[in-house]
Enzyme design. Structure first.
Site, short mmCIF file in Angstrom:
data_model
loop_
_atom_site.label_atom_id
_atom_site.label_comp_id
_atom_site.label_asym_id
_atom_site.label_seq_id
_atom_site.Cartn_x
_atom_site.Cartn_y
_atom_site.Cartn_z
N ASP A 156 0.87 -1.17 0.00
CA ASP A 156 0.00 0.00 0.00
C ASP A 156 0.91 1.22 0.00
OD1 ASP A 156 -1.77 2.00 0.45
OD2 ASP A 156 -2.63 1.16 2.28
N ASP A 200 -17.43 4.10 0.12
CA ASP A 200 -16.12 3.79 0.72
C ASP A 200 -16.29 3.52 2.22
OD1 ASP A 200 -13.32 3.66 1.11
OD2 ASP A 200 -12.97 5.08 -0.50
N ASP A 252 -10.52 -3.50 -0.69
CA ASP A 252 -9.39 -2.58 -0.70
C ASP A 252 -8.42 -3.06 0.39
OD1 ASP A 252 -7.84 -0.37 -1.20
OD2 ASP A 252 -9.28 1.10 -0.51
N ARG A 284 -7.72 -4.28 -4.97
CA ARG A 284 -6.52 -3.46 -5.19
C ARG A 284 -5.28 -4.35 -5.27
NH1 ARG A 284 -5.16 1.49 -1.26
NH2 ARG A 284 -4.28 -0.16 0.02
N ASP A 287 -4.19 4.19 -5.55
CA ASP A 287 -4.37 5.59 -5.17
C ASP A 287 -3.47 6.51 -5.98
OD1 ASP A 287 -6.12 4.47 -3.45
OD2 ASP A 287 -4.85 4.64 -1.69
N HIS A 346 -13.19 8.38 -9.05
CA HIS A 346 -13.03 8.24 -7.60
C HIS A 346 -12.26 9.44 -7.09
CE1 HIS A 346 -12.83 6.48 -3.75
NE2 HIS A 346 -11.66 5.87 -3.84
#
Lengths: 493, 923
Positions: B271, B409, B522, B581, B597, B655
């Site tokens: 991440d 979300d 996610d 993701r 992201d 998004h």
């Protein structure tokens, strides 16, 4: 014809419902009916081409403007008319015909999709009439309240103007005192140059602001005085009565001369008066200033000019001192322990001084065309949600405080009216609140709607740190429209 | 949606966490390891090419029908390895190397291969004392095993296709006992033995412990490494190859770069907060598949290992100006993984399509999404409450913009407890879902794999009672920080856990859920805010295996379990839709991925193309990037351009980060609203083509969007193109990705081919760079001459509303005056296409002035309400008549219009059912 037959067969073969009898043809509003004459060639409404009538509503788009398919989804730019008997007729985009979703309350848009639509027009009509009726009542009562507000504001302002002069005098004295104290302080503070300069700068800014405010106050006074008939406009004749303004000093103030002063306008309102004011302020003699010589008891500075019944006591709201001023002083405090006392005194005077300036500045606010928003000034309104207590102090600031302890967050200080062009008084904008992590400074948009009560009805945060508040007040209630205009179940036949 | 560093969320109640957070604008590289900082990578990379210490012991050869085995010995330490060689059906070779007798079993990746690959006979052609030649069948393909030094070569005739260990970089760290755990006496004895051995034979040396073998510390985190060193490495040489692709996910160019002098490409699901462009750092997902391509051949290397992996690329032509050189081009690739075994599949092509088929035969194909998932998705962190959802939904209708999905979300859940709803913001989720259903629209709610440790939370309590959490090195439940605060991580590698997880999506289990609600996974790298490199400690335990072994596989399992849940809740009827993701090889079977992201920057818009193309080459077609960019606030121009580009990428979702101003399509003024509306409408009109391509991807494994070289493998000019691509083989898209652009230059491939601008029908020759002036409304898209594309030009407010609408056929003729295409129709959402053969698959062809529709699947059955409303023939000539001939031989004349300037013939309303046989004859 074979082709048409084939098409019909196909279209109906795949249809899920039974074909409905087409009148007028389908989707055409009454007003356009003359263009769709059965059995005569149809000319696209844009005139681009003429087609046989059987190609109207044949589920194929022939006209560029979509006019040949008012009742099918064939044209990308077409529109469908539903009569909605019992409610109000409307147009929907052709793409919503037979899409399985009931758009027209009379169900006519879903004639072939299998969607189970119910005719809800009657219900909707009743409901709408009900809502409109209620709204009309609210508007009516709200408008009456608004008239009272306007009256009160007018009175309040007149009173205030009476005090303006006293304030000015009082302020002058205060300023002198501050000056004196400052001199003492500065002498003592000689080594602390930097700090001094900061104070000086703030001081200069204050003075400039006061000057500006004074001028604005004067201008407002002048306007009110000049506006003899109190119609909200200063006209040529009204201005002409002030002979002292004669530009060529020949003793007569002609109409032409006045028009010159007014920049060619026959009359000016408060907003346009500013330019006129620039032309006349040096010569203008106020009726009030003429009476200035008469001594009057100075008004106590600490007392606010008007004590209004506050739904919420706004203890912590400092009407005008800007945060940065006090912050700077806080900084100074750290390096200037020795002069603490002096500083305190100075601060007291500065506070008094700025406290005094409020009396002028509230005159400089735009409280609406008839000052109907004046009553909101220096009041606060709260709304408690599951997490926070929101507080709106009109013309001042919006804040948010956690319900269960925690510090208050500034959601913006008064910025401006920012409603739509036709009525800017429907939206208030509060800006430059506390900054957000990785985001903008908080700001709040307040939407005003007509209501009998003055209440914050909802708050939300549609975007991070951009708040939206809904607020009802009689001050935005419009003169009620004629009740006869309410729909009486008027329907197209 | 979620950066590891969502400080402000946590800071409301966990101020301490703020200290851990970085407020840097771009990625904080120091949070992530370089090869130098990753002990095994450093050790491995220190090993330079040279003579391999490994020797094949040909006398240990064992031959069976399905494989051959033989032992390898490392002459430096005498540790023996077992080599297994397989010839696989479909022109593939599998090479497995493990320790002959490991101290304990080494991890072999399960659940990625769809089945045991089918083997073919591997026969010995010849053998001498130093080599073994095996036949790989057809076209004199041979696998040559050289004994000393050990190497493998796959050759075709005189040509070497690929060599393994030709640079001597095979390195297999055998499992060993930790010295300091042995008793002193034992240690002393062993020491003597070693010395004795060394005395006897000077060449044998006991390997010394190197730093980081038994413990490794990065920042404040210590990896206890109870099993010691276990890394593996192998090199591959590809003679004649200058272009290699794949090994996603990296925010980098399509063509892989030379990594000499930089870090290798890293594959380790992480991440990464505000990732940087153009570097080989690891991102959220990993697919260890590399594709090589030259005009001669396309091949693939699939390195089946789920541990942290680094890939070095070295090309002898990189950075050199091509002068006539005696040196033939060659690309060397080296794979390094931290644990597990060497298990590599060499996909021998020879054509790009063959490689896709080969890889699909191993790991499966793209799942066939419900049609609606290919439409437009509206997302934001977060739509605040039910009212907000309702008003955004209405906003789309008010502005006449189609959309299918609105997304929720993490803020929708009650205190980030997934499978729940915030009671004050979403008190009536079913009411909200019903409202969307009435508009034939859908919703996605996020379900992340980190579970709030809270004994008032049912999900947590059940996982706890079933003992389903991942364990820390000491055997307790592993805990880390994520959105909810202290969180547990269910062990998704455990099939029982996955079955339980899937059962939680049942309507009666997931309260407030309905059939038009789908799921988004996610943070499944997994993201652990306070873990090493923002992920799980490598010494955490998944049953008997360390997290180190399974890391890159975790995200795949999360998505798999979720997708299984969606299938189960419908009784096996409905196709699922799950966005993930994190991903691994095989993730294509479970849904869609997005590029994580990103940011509202032009560079991010640009990179979305090669990122999704790379994923497509590695099997994952259903890819998209956050339209508008997740972080930061896009300018209106950037947003419009992103919508225009996104409308032509497989997964099309806008998004935005919670801190950014609202950016629903109508918030940028009427002009921009109109531009965005038009881009989305183009997407909807083209949905039949996307759907057909996904159907084909599902059947064949061909990527839906493709680099140009995939379809033009001999045109070197296409090999590095990454600012344009093909959708299927018939549409070429060159999105505008530059600020203030007034023109783009698109390369149209194909000598002798023609391309037509889909908006103007203007014709252009192939094999040229075309200068295209653009305005804000331009989306340069070209249809290949020779293709027929079906569209639904009646765009409605959601794709479901368009299901029964008629088709318009766009036949773009090639220079021979012919064209062909396909049409695929089914119920658009169930498995009946597969289980009950309920679909329509037509072949459309135009040649010699005759257009016909032929059934491609005679044994399938499906009736559709859709019909053919219009046929547009581009690049044709004016006929004197057009006749429609139906299946029953009835004929009717068709009216037509001909635009002679553009040579476009429009046939009015054939009206035939889309599933029918028919012919149109032009005279």
């Amino acid at each position: 014809m074979t082709c048409l037959h084939l098409l019909l067969t196909l279209v109906f073969a795949v249809s899920l419902g039974t074909p409905v009898e087409i009148q007028r043809p389908r989707g055409v509003p009454l007003t356009k009916k003359p263009f769709y004459e059965e059995n005569k060639p149809f000319t696209c409404l844009d005139g681009s081409r003429t087609i046989p009538f059987d190609r109207v509503n044949d589920d194929y788009c022939d006209c560029k403007d979509g006019s040949d398919e008012p009742g099918t989804a064939a044209c990308p730019n077409g529109s469908f008319h539903c009569t909605n008997a019992g409610y109000r007729p409307m147009f929907i985009p052709s793409s919503r015909i037979n899409d399985g979703i009931c758009d027209c309350c009379d169900t006519t848009d879903e004639y072939n999709s299998g969607a189970k639509c119910e005719n809800t027009c009657k219900e909707l009509g009743l409901k709408e009439r009900d809502v409109l009726q209620k709204m009309a009542e609210i508007t009516k009562e709200g408008f009456l309240l608004k008239q009272q507000l306007i009256e009160e504001a007018k009175k309040g302002r007149e009173e205030k103007q009476g005090k303006v002069t006293d304030m000015q005098e009082n302020k002058k004295q205060l300023e002198e005192k501050v000056e004196a104290l400052r001199t003492v302080k500065e002498t003592a503070e000689q080594p602390e140059k930097e700090a001094k300069e900061r104070h000086l700068k703030a001081w200069e800014e204050q003075k400039a602001a006061i000057r500006l405010e004074k001028d604005k106050a004067k201008m407002a006074e002048a306007f009110l005085e000049l506006d003899d008939n109190a119609d909200g406009f200063v006209s040529v004749s009204e201005l002409q009565s002030h002979a002292e303004l004669d530009p060529d000093a020949d003793g007569t103030l002609t109409e032409t001369e006045v028009q010159g002063l007014m920049g060619g306008a026959a009359q000016v309102d408060t907003s346009t008066f500013e330019s006129v004011w620039t032309n006349i302020k040096d010569k203008y003699h106020s009726e009030v200033s003429r009476e200035e010589s008469q001594p009057e008891e100075p008004a106590p500075v600490e007392t606010p000019p008007e004590e209004v019944k506050e739904p919420v006591v706004d203890n912590d709201s400092e009407p005008f001192p800007e945060d940065d001023i006090s912050e700077e002083e806080d900084e100074d405090e750290d390096d200037e322990d020795d002069y603490h006392e002096d500083d305190d005194k100075v601060r007291v005077y500065i506070t008094q001084k700025t406290g005094a300036s409020i009396n002028f500045s509230d005159l400089s606010f735009d409280f609406g065309p008839d000052a109907e928003f004046t009553y909101l000034y220096s009041q606060c309104y709260e709304l408690t949600t599951s997490e926070y207590i929101y507080r709106l102090c009109p013309f001042n600031r919006v804040s948010q405080k956690p319900k269960y302890g925690g510090s208050e967050t500034n959601l913006g200080t008064w910025g401006s009216w920012s409603g739509p062009e036709n009525n800017k008084y429907l939206v208030m904008k509060y800006e430059h609140g506390t900054g957000c992590w990785q985001g903008p400074n908080r700001s709040t948009t307040v939407k005003l709607t007509c209501g009998k009560e003055t209440v914050v009805t909802s708050t939300s945060e549609p975007s991070r740190c951009e708040y939206l508040m809904e607020f009802t007040t009689p001050a935005v209630c419009q003169e009620p429209a004629n009740m006869d205009l309410l729909p009486h179940g008027h329907e197209e036949l | 949606s979620a950066p590891p560093c969502g400080c402000f969320i946590l800071q409301r109640w966990v101020p301490l966490i703020v200290l851990l957070c970085v407020s840097a604008r771009a990625v904080d590289r120091s949070n992530f390891k370089t090869c130098e900082q990753s002990a095994f990578c450093k050790r491995q990379r220190e090993l330079k090419p040279g003579r391999s210490p490994y020797r094949a012991l040909l006398d240990t050869l064992e031959l069976s029908d399905s494989r051959i085995t033989l032992q390898l010995i490392n002459d430096n330490n005498k540790v023996r390895l077992l080599l297994e060689l397989y010839r696989l059906q479909g022109n593939m070779t599998r090479v497995k190397i493990n320790e002959l007798k490991p101290l304990k079993p080494r991890y072999e990746v399960p659940d990625v291969l769809i089945s045991d690959p089918i083997t073919e006979t591997l026969s010995v052609v010849s053998q001498d004392e130093n080599s073994l030649v095996l036949s790989l069948g057809g076209k004199d393909q041979r696998l040559i095993v050289s004994a000393q030094p050990f190497r493998l070569d796959i050759v075709e005739g005189p040509q070497v296709l690929v060599s393994l260990n030709s640079r001597g970089l095979l390195a297999f760290e055998h499992l060993r006992a930790r010295k300091d755990t042995k008793s002193e006496l034992e240690q002393a004895t062993e020491q003597e033995n070693v010395e004795q051995r060394t005395d006897e034979d000077g060449q044998i040396k006991e390997e010394e412990d190197k730093p980081g073998m038994w413990e490794e510390t990065f920042k404040s985190h210590t990896d206890s490494k109870p099993n010691g060193p276990s890394s593996i490495s192998l090199d591959f040489s590809l003679p004649g190859v200058e272009h290699v692709y794949g090994i996603p996910e990296h925010a980098d160019t399509l063509k892989l770069k030379n990594t000499d002098g930089s870090d290798p490409y890293r594959l380790y699901n992480l991440d990464v907060f505000q990732y940087e462009l153009h570097n080989p750092m690891a991102l959220y997902g990993a697919v260890p598949v590399l594709i090589s391509h030259s005009t001669d051949r396309t091949m693939g290397i699939f390195w089946l290992n789920a541990a942290e992996t680094w890939v070095d690329i070295s090309s002898n032509t990189a950075g050199k100006v091509r002068v006539i050189s005696s040196e033939a081009p060659q690309t060397d690739v080296r794979w390094i993984s931290e644990s597990g075994i060497i298990d590599v599949f060499i996909m021998l092509g020879p054509k790009p399509a063959d490689v896709f088929t080969q890889y699909a035969s191993l790991t499966g194909t793209q799942s066939f999404p419900p049609l609606t998932a290919l439409a437009y998705h509206q997302c934001r962190w977060n739509y605040n409450d039910q009212e907000d959802v309702k008003s955004v939904d209405q906003g789309f209708d008010e502005h006449d913009i189609p959309y299918d999905f609105i997304w929720l979300d993490i803020e929708h859940a009650d205190g980030k407890r997934y499978f729940t709803w915030d009671p004050s913001k979403f008190p009536q989720p079913k009411e909200m879902l019903q409202g969307l259903m009435d508009k034939r629209r859908k919703l996605v709610a996020i379900v992340d794999p980190h579970i709030r440790v809270d004994n008032g939370y049912k999900i947590h309590n059940e996982i706890l009672s079933k003992n389903f959490y991942v364990k820390n090195k000491d055997g307790g439940d592993y805990e880390g920080w994520c959105w909810p605060g202290n969180s547990g991580y269910p062990d998704f590698t455990n099939p029982e856990m996955r079955a339980w997880w899937a059962s939680k999506f049942a309507y009666e289990q997931y309260e407030g859920s309905m059939e038009n609600q789908y799921v988004w996974n996610d943070m499944n790298e997994p993201s652990v805010f306070n873990g090493p490199e923002v992920t799980m400690h490598k010494d955490a335990l998944h049953g008997g295996w360390e997290h180190r072994d399974v890391h890159n596989l975790y995200g795949l399992y999360v998505q798999k379990a979720t997708a299984d849940g969606l299938v189960e809740r419908s009784g096996g009827v409905e196709r699922p839709f799950v966005l993930t993701r994190a991903f691994f090889a095989g993730s294509q079977r479970y849904g869609a991925v997005w590029t994580g992201d990103n940011a509202a920057e032009w560079g991010h818009l640009k990179i979305s193309i090669p990122m999704c193309l790379s994923l497509g080459l590695a099997g994952i077609s259903f890819c998209g990037a956050d339209v508008g960019g997740f972080f930061k606030h896009p300018s209106a121009e950037l947003l419009v351009r992103w919508y225009q580009a996104g409308a032509y990428q497989p997964f099309f979702r806008a998004h935005a980060h919670i801190d950014t101003p609202r950016r629903e399509p109508w918030l940028f003024g009427p002009e921009n609203t109109a531009l965005i509306r038009e881009a989305i409408r183009q997407r909807y009109a083209l949905l039949p083509y996307w759907y057909q391509l996904f159907y084909n991807a599902h059947r064949t494994g061909y990527p839906v969007v493709r680099p140009l070289w995939v379809e033009y493998p001999n045109d070197v000019a296409t090999f590095s193109i990454e600012d344009e691509y093909l959708i299927g083989k018939d549409l070429l898209v060159h999105p505008v990705t530059d600020e203030g652009a007034t023109a783009v230059t698109a390369y149209l491939p194909g000598k002798g081919e023609v391309w037509y601008d889909v908006h103007t029908f203007q014709k252009h020759d192939g094999e040229q760079s075309l200068y295209i002036p653009v305005t804000m409304s331009s989306i340069p898209v070209f249809q290949r001459g020779g293709s027929i594309i079906c569209r639904k030009d009646r765009v409605r407010r959601s794709s479901s509303c368009m299901e029964n609408d008629p088709y318009t056929l766009y036949a773009a003729l090639n220079s021979q005056g012919s064209a062909e295409g396909e049409l695929y129709i089914d119920d658009f959402h169930t498995f009946n296409f597969e289980k009950a053969k309920q679909f329509v698959h037509r072949h459309l062809s135009f040649s010699a002035n005759t257009l016909s529709s032929r059934n491609l699947a005679p044994d399938s059955q499906f009736s559709t309400a859709s019909w053919i409303e219009k046929i547009v023939i581009i690049g044709g000539s004016q006929p004197s008549s057009a006749t429609l001939k139906n299946a029953d031989d009835t004929e009717s004349a068709l009216e037509f219009e001909f635009d002679s300037t553009l040579a476009v013939l429009t046939l009015r309303k054939p009206g035939v059912n889309a599933a029918a046989d028919w012919t149109v004859i032009l005279r």
